[in-house]
Motif scaffolding. Structure first.
Motif, PDB file in Angstrom:
ATOM      1  N   ALA A 105      -0.008   5.049  -5.293  1.00  0.00           N
ATOM      2  CA  ALA A 105      -0.354   6.324  -4.666  1.00  0.00           C
ATOM      3  C   ALA A 105      -1.736   6.816  -5.080  1.00  0.00           C
TER       4      ALA A 105
ATOM      5  N   ASP B 144      -5.522  -2.849   0.663  1.00  0.00           N
ATOM      6  CA  ASP B 144      -6.122  -1.629   1.209  1.00  0.00           C
ATOM      7  C   ASP B 144      -6.272  -1.787   2.721  1.00  0.00           C
TER       8      ASP B 144
ATOM      9  N   PRO C  79      -2.352  -4.347  -4.555  1.00  0.00           N
ATOM     10  CA  PRO C  79      -2.789  -3.473  -3.461  1.00  0.00           C
ATOM     11  C   PRO C  79      -3.435  -4.239  -2.315  1.00  0.00           C
TER      12      PRO C  79
ATOM     13  N   TRP D  48       0.869  -1.169   0.000  1.00  0.00           N
ATOM     14  CA  TRP D  48       0.000   0.000   0.000  1.00  0.00           C
ATOM     15  C   TRP D  48       0.908   1.221   0.000  1.00  0.00           C
ATOM     16  N   ALA D  49       0.351   2.380  -0.298  1.00  0.00           N
ATOM     17  CA  ALA D  49       1.173   3.584  -0.438  1.00  0.00           C
ATOM     18  C   ALA D  49       1.438   4.210   0.926  1.00  0.00           C
ATOM     19  N   THR D  50       2.289   3.540   1.700  1.00  0.00           N
ATOM     20  CA  THR D  50       2.718   4.010   3.012  1.00  0.00           C
ATOM     21  C   THR D  50       4.249   4.059   3.015  1.00  0.00           C
TER      22      THR D  50
ATOM     23  N   GLN E 245      -4.318   5.111  -5.448  1.00  0.00           N
ATOM     24  CA  GLN E 245      -5.383   4.318  -4.828  1.00  0.00           C
ATOM     25  C   GLN E 245      -5.611   4.670  -3.365  1.00  0.00           C
ATOM     26  N   ARG E 246      -4.653   5.324  -2.770  1.00  0.00           N
ATOM     27  CA  ARG E 246      -4.784   5.650  -1.344  1.00  0.00           C
ATOM     28  C   ARG E 246      -5.660   6.888  -1.176  1.00  0.00           C
ATOM     29  N   GLN E 247      -6.595   6.793  -0.238  1.00  0.00           N
ATOM     30  CA  GLN E 247      -7.491   7.906   0.055  1.00  0.00           C
ATOM     31  C   GLN E 247      -7.150   8.487   1.427  1.00  0.00           C
TER      32      GLN E 247
END
Length: 230
Positions: free
Chosen positions: A206, A32, A30, A7-9, A208-210
């Motif tokens: 990136a 989530d 991904p 995930w985009a962390t 996809q991350r909210q």
């Protein structure tokens, strides 16, 4: 092709950047974490601690598939696989490893707590905010002083220590940091940010991350669900 469950962390970006720097073929899958996908049985098979990232390499050290979790372990594995970003000499290797452990044991956990109490906690607790903001500043100071002695975090060569630390500093504003207090670290940060592989790595997933704004996602990440035994 390596499968990257991520995930985009910051911890996800470490591995994305390493894969890009090494030029390895990979597929980003991904997970989530706001929706609770990290608790799904298939993911737990490769990441029993229900944390991203995790990888599956179909061609492991003995030619057989291998799965790995924990971002630091993955960086070490990819460095071993490619012979890149980790010195061959014992002295150079351990100099890098100490700074990798510094990130794993200090930078990640402490800056994560700063994010939580400054941004996400339902109550603004002055003691917790002060404690972790001050610790963030202390860690930035350690790195700034280190860079008065070497070009990169672990020495004169770019390494997995730089790759591990950089993504965590991208949220400097949320950590209560003023870059003017850390000029050498800021120069290092700017240089790393300009690397094409780094730019590609931080772009992975990136879109996809909210933003964490809904109560359901907050409950998944910070509520009782994460503490259930699985």
């Amino acid at each position: 092709m390596i499968e990257v469950y991520s995930w985009a962390t910051p911890n996800g970006h470490k591995v994305h950047i390493m894969l890009e720097e090494c030029g390895l073929a990979y597929k980003a899958i991904p997970v989530d974490i706001g929706a609770g996908q990290q608790f799904e049985p298939e993911f737990l098979k490769i990441s029993p601690n229900n944390k991203i990232p995790a990888i599956v390499d179909p061609v492991g050290p003995d030619g057989q598939p291998i799965s790995l979790f924990e971002s630091g372990a993955i960086l070490l594995y990819l460095a071993s696989k490619t012979g890149r970003f980790l010195p061959a000499s014992d002295r150079g290797k351990f100099e890098v490893l100490q700074w990798l452990m510094f990130q794993m044991g200090g930078v990640g956990p402490m800056l994560g707590q700063a994010h939580h109490f400054r941004i996400y906690a339902p109550e603004k607790l002055p003691y917790a905010i002060d404690r972790y903001t001050n610790e963030a500043k202390r860690l930035y100071g350690v790195m700034d002083t280190r860079l008065s002695h070497s070009k990169y975090i672990a020495g004169d060569e770019y390494s997995i220590a730089d790759i591990a630390i950089f993504p965590w500093l991208r949220s400097w504003k949320n950590q209560g940091i003023d870059w003017q207090d850390f000029p050498r670290l800021k120069a290092w940060f700017n240089e790393i940010a300009e690397r094409p592989a780094v730019q590609r790595g931080v772009a992975v997933l990136a879109n996809q991350r909210q933003a964490l704004t809904d109560d359901k996602a907050r409950e998944v990440l910070f509520g009782a669900q994460q503490y259930q035994r699985r």
